[in-house]
Design an enzyme around this catalytic site. Structure first.
Site, short mmCIF file in Angstrom:
data_model
loop_
_atom_site.label_atom_id
_atom_site.label_comp_id
_atom_site.label_asym_id
_atom_site.label_seq_id
_atom_site.Cartn_x
_atom_site.Cartn_y
_atom_site.Cartn_z
N THR A 7 0.84 -1.21 0.00
CA THR A 7 0.00 0.00 0.00
C THR A 7 0.87 1.25 0.00
OG1 THR A 7 -1.71 -1.20 1.19
CG2 THR A 7 -1.84 1.20 1.26
N HIS A 49 4.64 -10.27 2.11
CA HIS A 49 3.77 -11.32 2.67
C HIS A 49 2.96 -12.07 1.62
CE1 HIS A 49 -0.40 -9.41 2.97
NE2 HIS A 49 0.31 -8.33 2.75
N CYS A 101 -9.58 -7.79 2.20
CA CYS A 101 -9.87 -6.47 2.76
C CYS A 101 -11.36 -6.17 2.75
CB CYS A 101 -9.13 -5.40 1.97
SG CYS A 101 -7.42 -5.79 1.72
#
Ligand code: PLP
Length: 398
Positions: free
Chosen positions: A76, A204, A328
Site C-alpha cells: 500500500t 507477505h 480487505c
C-alpha cells in the site's frame, strides 16, 4: 489457535505462510544483530550489509539493479508513494489514469486524490476482466501525470499486459506504475528490459513477513518519497529500516526466484484440478476471468443462488480458509467491485468465492476441498434463496 494441520489454507492471495528458510534468516536480526544500520560502528554495519544483500536478492527476482529497490512498509505504501511522487513532479499533472478493478491501495487513494483536486480516469474492463489497450492510449492527455495499472488482479487473477502498456506510456512520455503485489514471485520479470517506471511489491504475498514491501524505481525516473525525515534508503524513504523483515523479504525473493518455474506448474495443476472438479460437481457455477490470461494460483468462482458471505461461514466451519473477493472486503456487505466492473450481473458478483493456492498446499488439500465445497454449496442452496437475514442466522447457528 487453529491447529495448522486442520486448516485447508486456500487464501494465498490474502497472505502466505512464512517459509521456514525465511524465518531462519530473519531471526538473528530480531535477537543478536539488533544494530541500527545507520550507525557508524561495525555492529551497525552488519545490519547495513544484510539490507544490501536483501536489496540484491529482491532486485534479482525483478531483473533490475539493486539501486532501483526502495524498501517500504507494505504494498500500500509503495503504491501511494509512486502516485504521490508523480503528482509532485509534474506541476501541470493533475490527471491520473487507473482502472476500476484496482486494489483499494490504489483505487481509494485515487478517489481521495480526486477529492483533493486531481482528475482520475477509472478505465473499465470487459466481461473477462481485460483492458482495452486503445482505451488506455486514448485516456492519456496533456496533464496526465501517471498511469497506474495492476499487473495481476487479486480477486480474479486476471493479468494485464503491463509491459505493452508501459511502452504506450513511454511513447506518450507519461510515467507508468504497476501494482505488482500479486504478480511478484508468480510471474517471471525482467524489469531492465521494460518501460515500467515504478512497481510495487509486498513480502507477505510471497512467503515473507507482513509489514514490509518495496518500490522499484527505474534509475532514470525522477522520484521523491512520501515519508520525509532521515536519509535512509538513499533519501527516498525515511525511517529506521525494519532490518529483520527486509532481510526476510530478501530471502523470500531468493526462494521465489529459485522455485518460480517449478511452482508455476505445480500450483497451476492443483488449481486446475480443483476448478475442473467444482465445475463438474456443482451446477450453476462459473469461473470468472477465464477468457483472459490468469495467474496460475487463483480461482474466482461464482455460484448461482448463494451469497458468498454465507458460503464463507460454512466453509470456515470445515476449516477452509478462502475469501469473497479480497480479504480487505471480508465483513463488508458490498459485492465485489471487480466483478461489478466486469458487468457479470449482481447475482454472480454476490455469489463469488476466491480460492487461491500456493507453495505450501498439497494434493490432499485439493482432495479435501473438492469433497467439502460442493456439499456446502448444496446445503446453502437448500436454504431460502436469496439468503435472508433469517437464513443467515440459521447458518450461523447450524
Ligand atoms: N495490491 C494488491 C493487488 C493486493 O492484493 C494487496 C494486498 O492484498 C495490496 C496491494 C496491499 O498490500 P499490503 O498488504 O502489503 O499493503
Amino acid at each position: 489457535m487453529t491447529a495448522k494441520d486442520e486448516i485447508i489454507y486456500l487464501d494465498n492471495n490474502a497472505t502466505t505462510q512464512l517459509d521456514p528458510a525465511v524465518v531462519e534468516e530473519m531471526l538473528p536480526f530480531l535477537t543478536a544483530s539488533y544494530g541500527n544500520p545507520s550507525s557508524g560502528y561495525k555492529f551497525g554495519a552488519e545490519a547495513r550489509k544484510a539490507i544490501e544483500r536483501a536489496r540484491e536478492r529482491t532486485a534479482a527476482l525483478l531483473g533490475c539493479e539493486a539501486g532501483e529497490i526502495v524498501f517500504t512498509s507494505c504494498g500500500t505504501e509503495s503504491n501511494n508513494a509512486a502516485i504521490n511522487s508523480a503528482l509532485q513532479f509534474d506541476p501541470r499533472g493533475k490527471h491520473i489514469v487507473t482502472s476500476a478493478v484496482e486494489h483499494s491501495a490504489v483505487r481509494r487513494h485515487c478517489q481521495e486524490l480526486e477529492k483533493r483536486g486531481s482528475e482520475v480516469t477509472f478505465l473499465g474492463v470487459d466481461g473477462d476482466g481485460n483492458l482495452d489497450l486503445e482505451e488506455v492510449a486514448q485516456s492519456i492527455r496533456p496533464g496526465t501525470a501517471i498511469v497506474s495499472l495492476m499487473w495481476a488482479n487479486n480477486e480474479t487473477g486476471v493479468v494485464f499486459p503491463v509491459e505493452r502498456i508501459a511502452e504506450i506510456c513511454r511513447a506518450k512520455r507519461v510515467l507508468f506504475h504497476t501494482d505488482a503485489v500479486q504478480a511478484v514471485g508468480k510471474i517471471p520479470m525482467r524489469l531492465r528490459d521494460s518501460a515500467i517506471n515504478f512497481l510495487s511489491l509486498s513480502a507477505h504475498k510471497f512467503h515473507g513477513p507482513k509489514g514490509v514491501g518495496a518500490l522499484y524505481v527505474n534509475r532514470r525516473s525522477r522520484f521523491s518519497g512520501s515519508i520525509i525525515g532521515g536519509d535512509q534508503e538513499n533519501g527516498r524513504r525515511a525511517g529506521t529500516e525494519n532490518v529483520a523483515s527486509i532481510v526476510a523479504m530478501g530471502k523470500a525473493a531468493e526462494r521465489a526466484a529459485e522455485s518460480l518455474s517449478e511452482e508455476q506448474t505445480r500450483v497451476r495443476s492443483m488449481r486446475d484440478r480443483f476448478e475442473r472438479a467444482i465445475l463438474e460437481k456443482v451446477s450453476g457455477t462459473s469461473v470468472n476471468g477465464t477468457g483472459a490470461p490468469r495467474l496460475q494460483n487463483t480461482c474466482s468462482i461464482s455460484f448461482d443462488g448463494i451469497e458468498s458471505g454465507a458460503a464463507l461461514i460454512l466453509l470456515d466451519r470445515h476449516h477452509i480458509c478462502c475469501s469473497a473477493g479480497s480479504a480487505c472486503r471480508t465483513g463488508s456487505q458490498e459485492a465485489s467491485h471487480v466483478l461489478r466492473a466486469m458487468n457479470l450481473g449482481e447475482e454472480r458478483a454476490r455469489g463469488s468465492v476466491r480460492f487461491s493456492f500456493g507453495r505450501f498446499n498439497s494434493e490432499s488439500d485439493v482432495d479435501r476441498a473438492i469433497g467439502i465445497v460442493p456439499k456446502v454449496i448444496e446445503r446453502l442452496r437448500g436454504l431460502a434463496s436469496p439468503i435472508s437475514a433469517g437464513s443467515r442466522s440459521a447458518i450461523q447457528a447450524a
